[in-house]
Design an enzyme around this catalytic site. Structure first.
Site, short mmCIF file in Angstrom:
data_model
loop_
_atom_site.label_atom_id
_atom_site.label_comp_id
_atom_site.label_asym_id
_atom_site.label_seq_id
_atom_site.Cartn_x
_atom_site.Cartn_y
_atom_site.Cartn_z
N GLU A 163 -21.89 -16.98 53.55
CA GLU A 163 -21.66 -18.04 54.94
C GLU A 163 -21.56 -17.22 56.06
OE1 GLU A 163 -18.83 -20.68 53.82
OE2 GLU A 163 -19.81 -21.59 52.21
N GLU A 282 -23.23 -22.20 45.67
CA GLU A 282 -21.81 -22.67 45.82
C GLU A 282 -22.26 -24.07 45.93
OE1 GLU A 282 -18.66 -21.45 48.35
OE2 GLU A 282 -19.22 -19.16 48.22
#
Length: 507
Positions: A163, A282
C-alpha cells in the site's frame, strides 16, 4: 418472507471461477514462530487448505535477516541471518502452503528515515542505499533457492511493498520513489532467475485509479517485465470509534466489487497488459483489526457474496487473515475483539471460516445458477453443490426461502440432500461468548463450549424423482448443500424405520 424458486436445467454457460483457496493472509512473518499461530494455521489447512500465504514483515527486525558489522578496516559490512526465515518457511511447507512473498518493510540499518507503522514499528521509508536493498533481496532469494530448490522457489509469487499509496505505509506516499523501488527490485529478482513472477503496486482504494494508471504507464515506458498486478479491497465506511473498537457501515452488495472492477478496466485498457492476472493480496469487510463486524454472521454472509464474484476479475483474492495472532494494533485483550482472522484465538472458527470452507468444498464445475443470493454447481459426476446466503443489516430483515429444482438430474432411484447451516442461531460463537460474560481469558471449559457452538447445523433429506432443494435462510444465514444419488444398502436384518420408531410394551 421472501420466496424465490429456480428450475435448473439446460441453460447457457454461467461465468464463475472459484479460486477461493489460492491465497490467504497472515500477520507479519515473525508471528509464525509462535505455537498458537502454527496451531491455528494447521487447523485452517486441515479444514480448508490454502495454497499460498501472504503477509508483511519478511525484512522486519524480529526476523533478524539483515545484519551489519565492522571489518578489520573499519568498513561497515552486510551479513544475513536466515535462521528464523528457515523456521518459518519449513513450517509453511510442513502445512503444504507456499509463501506469496511481500518484500518489506525496510530494515532500520538500510532505511532512509525513522517513520514506522503499527505496534511493531515496521519501517516505511525508502532505502538510503538501493545497492544494499538489492543485495538483501538477492541474498534472501538465493538462500531460499539453495535450501528449497529453484523449481520450488521460482514458483512463489513476489509482491513489492504494501500500500504505497498511503503515507503511513510509504513515506509521503511518494509515487516516483515507489516506482524506483519497484524497478530496482524486479531487475534484481529477474537477474537471479527470469522464472520468478513479480508484481505490484499493492495499492488500496485511495487514489487507486491514478496510482494504477501511472504505475502501468511507468512499467510500459520503462519496459519493466511486470508479471501481474496486485491491489487490495475493503468494503466499509470510516468506522465510528468507541474505546478500542470501530463500528463501520458496509458498502451495499451492488457496489462491493467496484474497486476490483475498475482496476480490471484500467489493466485491460493497456494493450501491453490486457488480460494480465490481478491478485487481490488483501480483502475483507473492514481494514481494522478491532472491528467486531469480523466476528459476526453478517460478515460470513457478505463475504459469501464476494467469493461468488471476485473470480470474475481476479486470479486470486487473499482474505486478510487466516487467524487472530495479529499485532498491528497491539496484542488483543480478548478472544473476540474484531480481529481479521477466520479463526479466533483459542482455535475457535468464526462464521466467516465456514464461508471459505463451503466455497472450498463447492469447488469448480458447470455453473448452472448464480444470483444475488446463491451459486449452484453441477459436478462432472452428476452431483450438485451450492451455497446460498441472506445478507441483512437490520433485525427486521425477512427470512429468505429458496427452491432449486434440478430438472436434469436423471437420478434412477433415490437421492440425498445434505445441508449445512451457519446462522445467528446455530453457529454464532460471538453470541455465546457474550452470553457467558465476555471473558477475556478463557478457561478450558469455556474454550470447549465456544468450539462446540462454532459448527454448522447438518441436516439430510431423502427423496425420489427430480431433486428439489428447499432452503429457509434466516437473517445473515449461510447454507451449503449437496445433492447426490443415494441407494440404500442395508445390512442383513437392519431396519431404520423400526429402529427409529420403537414401541413400548403394554403394561
Amino acid at each position: 418472507m421472501n420466496n424465490k424458486s429456480y428450475i435448473l436445467g439446460n441453460t447457457e454457460i454461467i461465468k464463475f471461477k472459484n479460486n477461493v483457496d489460492l491465497c490467504i493472509g497472515t500477520g507479519r512473518m515473525g508471528l509464525a514462530l509462535q505455537k498458537e499461530y502454527f496451531e491455528q494455521l494447521k487447523f485452517v489447512q486441515e479444514n480448508i487448505g490454502f495454497k499460498q500465504i501472504r503477509g508483511h514483515g519478511i525484512f522486519h527486525e524480529d526476523m533478524s535477516i539483515y545484519q551489519e558489522y565492522k571489518n578489520e578496516d573499519g568498513d561497515i559490512m552486510p551479513e544475513y541471518n536466515f535462521t528464523y526465515l528457515d523456521f518459518v518457511m519449513d513450517s509453511y511447507l510442513e502445512l503444504n502452503i507456499r509463501p506469496f512473498i511481500e518484500l518489506g518493510f525496510m530494515p532500520h540499518a538500510i532505511a532512509s528515515g525513522d517513520q514506522s507503522v503499527f505496534y511493531w514499528k515496521g519501517n516505511v521509508t525508502p532505502p538510503k542505499d538501493y545497492a544494499k536493498w538489492n543485495k538483501l533481496v538477492d541474498a534472501t532469494l538465493r538462500h531460499l533457492i539453495a535450501r528449497y530448490g529453484d523449481e520450488e522457489v521460482t514458483s512463489w509469487l513476489i509482491e513489492v511493498w504494501n500500500e504505497p499509496n498511503l503515507d503511513h505505509f510509504w513515506k509521503d506516499k511518494n509515487k516516483k520513489e515507489y516506482f524506483k523501488l519497484f524497478k530496482e527490485t524486479i531487475t534484481t529478482i529477474k537477474a537471479i532467475d527470469k522464472r520468478f513472477r513479480v508484481g505490484g503496486p499493492a495499492i488500496c482504494g485511495v487514489d487507486d485509479v491514478s496510482w494504477l494508471t501511472d504505475f502501468l504507464n511507468f512499467c510500459r515506458d520503462e519496459k519493466i517485465p511486470l508479471d501481474f498486478v496486485t491491489r487490495h479491497q475493503y468494503n466499509i465506511s470510516l468506522p465510528e470509534r468507541n474505546g478500542r473498537y470501530g463500528y463501520p457501515k458496509l458498502i451495499p452488495l451492488s457496489a462491493s466489487c467496484a474497486e476490483t472492477d475498475r482496476s480490471r478496466v484500467i489493466i485491460d485498457s493497456f494493450k501491453e497488459f490486457r488480460g494480465m492476472e490481478m491478485h487481490v493480496t488483501e480483502f475483507s469487510t473492514s481494514y481494522s483489526p478491532v472491528t467486531p463486524l469480523h466476528d459476526t454472521n453478517i460478515n460470513a454472509a457478505y463475504l459469501a457474496y464476494l467469493l461468488s464474484r471476485l473470480g470474475d476479475t481476479c486470479e486470486s483474492y487473499s482474505y486478510w487473515t487466516f487467524g487472530d495472532i495479529f499485532e498491528e494494533s497491539g496484542v488483543p485483550f480478548t478472544p473476540f475483539h474484531g480481529g481479521f482472522g477466520l479463526v479466533a484465538n483459542g482455535k475457535i472458527p468464526k462464521p466467516t471460516f465456514w464461508a471459505f470452507k463451503f466455497f472450498k468444498d463447492l469447488g469448480n464445475g458447470e455453473c448452472i445458477h448464480r444470483s444475488q443470493e446463491a451459486v449452484v454447481i453441477k459436478k462432472s459426476d452428476g452431483t450438485y453443490r451450492g451455497i446460498a446466503w441472506n445478507v441483512g443489516a437490520k433485525e427486521e430483515t425477512a427470512a429468505l426461502t429458496l427452491s432449486f429444482t434440478m430438472e436434469n438430474a436423471n437420478y434412477k432411484g433415490e437421492y440425498c440432500i445434505v445441508t449445512k447451516t451457519v446462522d445467528e442461531n446455530v453457529c454464532n460463537p460471538l453470541k455465546i461468548w457474550h452470553d457467558i460474560g465476555e471473558p477475556s481469558s478463557l478457561s478450558q471449559k469455556e474454550k470447549l463450549l465456544l468450539r462446540e457452538s462454532a459448527h454448522p447445523l447438518v441436516k439430510t433429506h431423502r427423496g425420489k424423482g427430480t431433486p428439489v432443494v428447499e432452503l429457509i435462510l434466516e437473517r445473515n444465514a449461510l447454507i451449503y448443500f449437496e445433492v447426490f444419488p443415494s441407494k440404500i444398502e442395508s445390512d442383513r436384518g437392519f431396519d431404520y424405520e423400526r429402529a427409529a420408531n420403537i414401541e413400548f410394551t403394554g403394561e
